[in-house]
Design an enzyme around this catalytic site. Structure first.
Site, short mmCIF file in Angstrom:
data_model
loop_
_atom_site.label_atom_id
_atom_site.label_comp_id
_atom_site.label_asym_id
_atom_site.label_seq_id
_atom_site.Cartn_x
_atom_site.Cartn_y
_atom_site.Cartn_z
N LYS A 137 90.51 64.59 64.90
CA LYS A 137 90.91 63.42 64.10
C LYS A 137 89.75 63.00 63.22
CE LYS A 137 94.86 61.06 64.58
NZ LYS A 137 96.14 61.78 64.59
N HIS A 187 70.95 58.80 34.88
CA HIS A 187 70.21 58.57 33.63
C HIS A 187 70.62 57.27 32.94
CE1 HIS A 187 68.81 62.60 34.19
NE2 HIS A 187 70.00 63.12 34.05
N ARG A 191 60.00 55.14 32.13
CA ARG A 191 61.45 55.30 32.04
C ARG A 191 62.12 54.56 33.20
NH1 ARG A 191 63.04 61.38 34.46
NH2 ARG A 191 61.97 61.07 36.44
N GLN A 222 61.31 64.99 42.02
CA GLN A 222 60.88 66.01 42.98
C GLN A 222 59.66 65.54 43.78
OE1 GLN A 222 62.06 66.65 39.90
NE2 GLN A 222 62.91 68.70 39.72
N PHE A 232 58.09 61.25 33.27
CA PHE A 232 58.48 62.67 33.37
C PHE A 232 57.91 63.41 32.15
CE2 PHE A 232 61.53 66.31 33.21
CZ PHE A 232 61.11 66.89 34.40
N THR A 288 95.66 65.47 68.42
CA THR A 288 94.67 64.69 67.67
C THR A 288 94.88 63.20 67.95
OG1 THR A 288 95.95 64.47 65.63
CG2 THR A 288 94.61 66.46 65.86
N ASP A 289 96.11 62.83 68.31
CA ASP A 289 96.37 61.43 68.67
C ASP A 289 95.60 61.04 69.93
OD1 ASP A 289 98.05 59.10 67.92
OD2 ASP A 289 98.71 59.33 70.01
N ASN A 328 69.81 62.04 39.73
CA ASN A 328 68.99 61.29 38.77
C ASN A 328 69.97 60.65 37.81
OD1 ASN A 328 66.98 60.30 37.17
ND2 ASN A 328 66.18 62.29 36.50
#
Ligand SMILES: O=c1[nH]c(=O)c2[nH]c(=O)[nH]c2[nH]1
Length: 307
Positions: free
Chosen positions: A13, A267, A183, A239, A166, A61-62, A265
């Site tokens: 489940k 932007h 940035r 990184q 960067f 599954t119940d 990332n």
């Protein structure tokens, strides 16, 4: 001869949700809540249910859902690593033909807020999409001392408006990106730490609550380290920043083997207002660019030559 054969199977489940209320023994109005979403998948000898339409081995599954909810009612669910261990040991011991389980628990963040300068006894603010995720994979043939367990911070969205750079990247005839020393940096944090089961101890001791403190403290430390480094570092790249975060988590968590980060990332591009009387835009007005986004991943372990 049959044309096909079963190459693998698992079932159970998913999306079993509960809200658990924990009441303080001295003051029952002092409470904590856990809202969680659980997946339990069973592995084992269920082949005939697929290949011969024989349902005899199927634990419905119940029933899996009922068990999760009954266990959440009857046992402590904090921390979710302990609850996962409890469920894993139950399903693999109650049914002989269940050979293993895969369990995932997503926990929402409901955080108490201050009322009259003190944390409220029983009122919480939901912290948005951020979740803690516990993942446990266990096969009983390996015994309770061998399993795969990880804990994750997922969808913690952060942004810094300066102190991110960067530049110095590879350039070729396809490169149009301009180097920047200032940035916006924004991401949805996915930070996952994999536990070393030989250092952490067996699933039985985890299910008995003997490791609660370590799960709670590493979660808090990993979250604090992530947010701290994000804020304090003048980031040279996603990184380098994620590697630093992972390294700090490894330093404070000896029972952790590996730390994985997966960071989009997200932007934000600077509007160019030069068309309006040559107006400068000194990193003041950006537009969010929903796609494409960078996606940067790393898995960091201890340097074995330094151990
Ligand atoms: O931190 C970054 N890493 C990259 O790999 C990359 N690539 C890119 O275009 N911008 C960025 N930023």
């Amino acid at each position: 001869m049959a044309y096909s054969e079963l190459a693998g199977s698992t079932y159970g489940k998913d999306n079993v949700k509960f809200l658990k209320v924990k009441k303080d023994k001295q003051n029952p109005k002092k409470q904590d809540v856990m809202e969680a979403t659980v997946m339990v998948l069973l592995k084992g000898d269920f082949d005939v249910s697929y290949t011969k339409a024989d349902n005899a081995p199927i634990v419905p599954t119940d029933t899996v859902k009922n068990t999760i909810l009954l266990f959440a009612k009857q046992y402590d669910t904090w921390p979710t690593e302990k609850f996962a261990a409890k469920l894993a040991l139950h399903f693999t011991s109650k049914y002989d033909h269940v050979s293993g389980v895969t369990i995932k628990i997503y926990e929402d963040r409901w955080v108490k807020y201050d009322v009259d300068g003190k944390p409220s006894l029983h009122s919480f603010v939901h912290q948005g999409p951020e979740k803690k995720v516990t993942f446990l994979d266990y096969d009983k043939k390996h015994g309770p001392s061998k399993y795969f367990l990880s804990s994750t911070i997922k969808d913690l969205t952060v942004l810094k408006s300066t102190n991110s750079m960067f530049y110095g990247y590879n350039k070729c005839e396809y490169t149009t990106l301009k180097p920047v020393t200032d940035r916006i940096l924004s991401t949805d944090i996915f930070a996952c730490w994999e536990w070393n089961c030989s250092k952490l101890g067996c699933l039985i001791s985890i299910s008995e609550g003997k490791k609660d403190e370590i799960f709670n403290s590493v979660y808090t430390k990993a979250r604090d380290i992530t947010l701290d480094i994000f804020a304090k570092e003048n980031s040279p790249s996603v990184q380098a920043t994620m590697f630093n975060m992972a390294t700090e988590i490894l330093k404070v968590a000896p029972a952790v083997n590996y730390v994985t980060y997966e960071l989009p990332n997200k932007h934000y591009f600077l509007f160019d207002f030069k068309w309006f009387k040559g107006l400068e835009n000194d990193n003041e007005l950006f537009y969010p660019s929903p796609h494409p986004n960078g996606l940067i991943k790393c898995k960091v372990g201890r340097n074995s030559s330094k151990l």
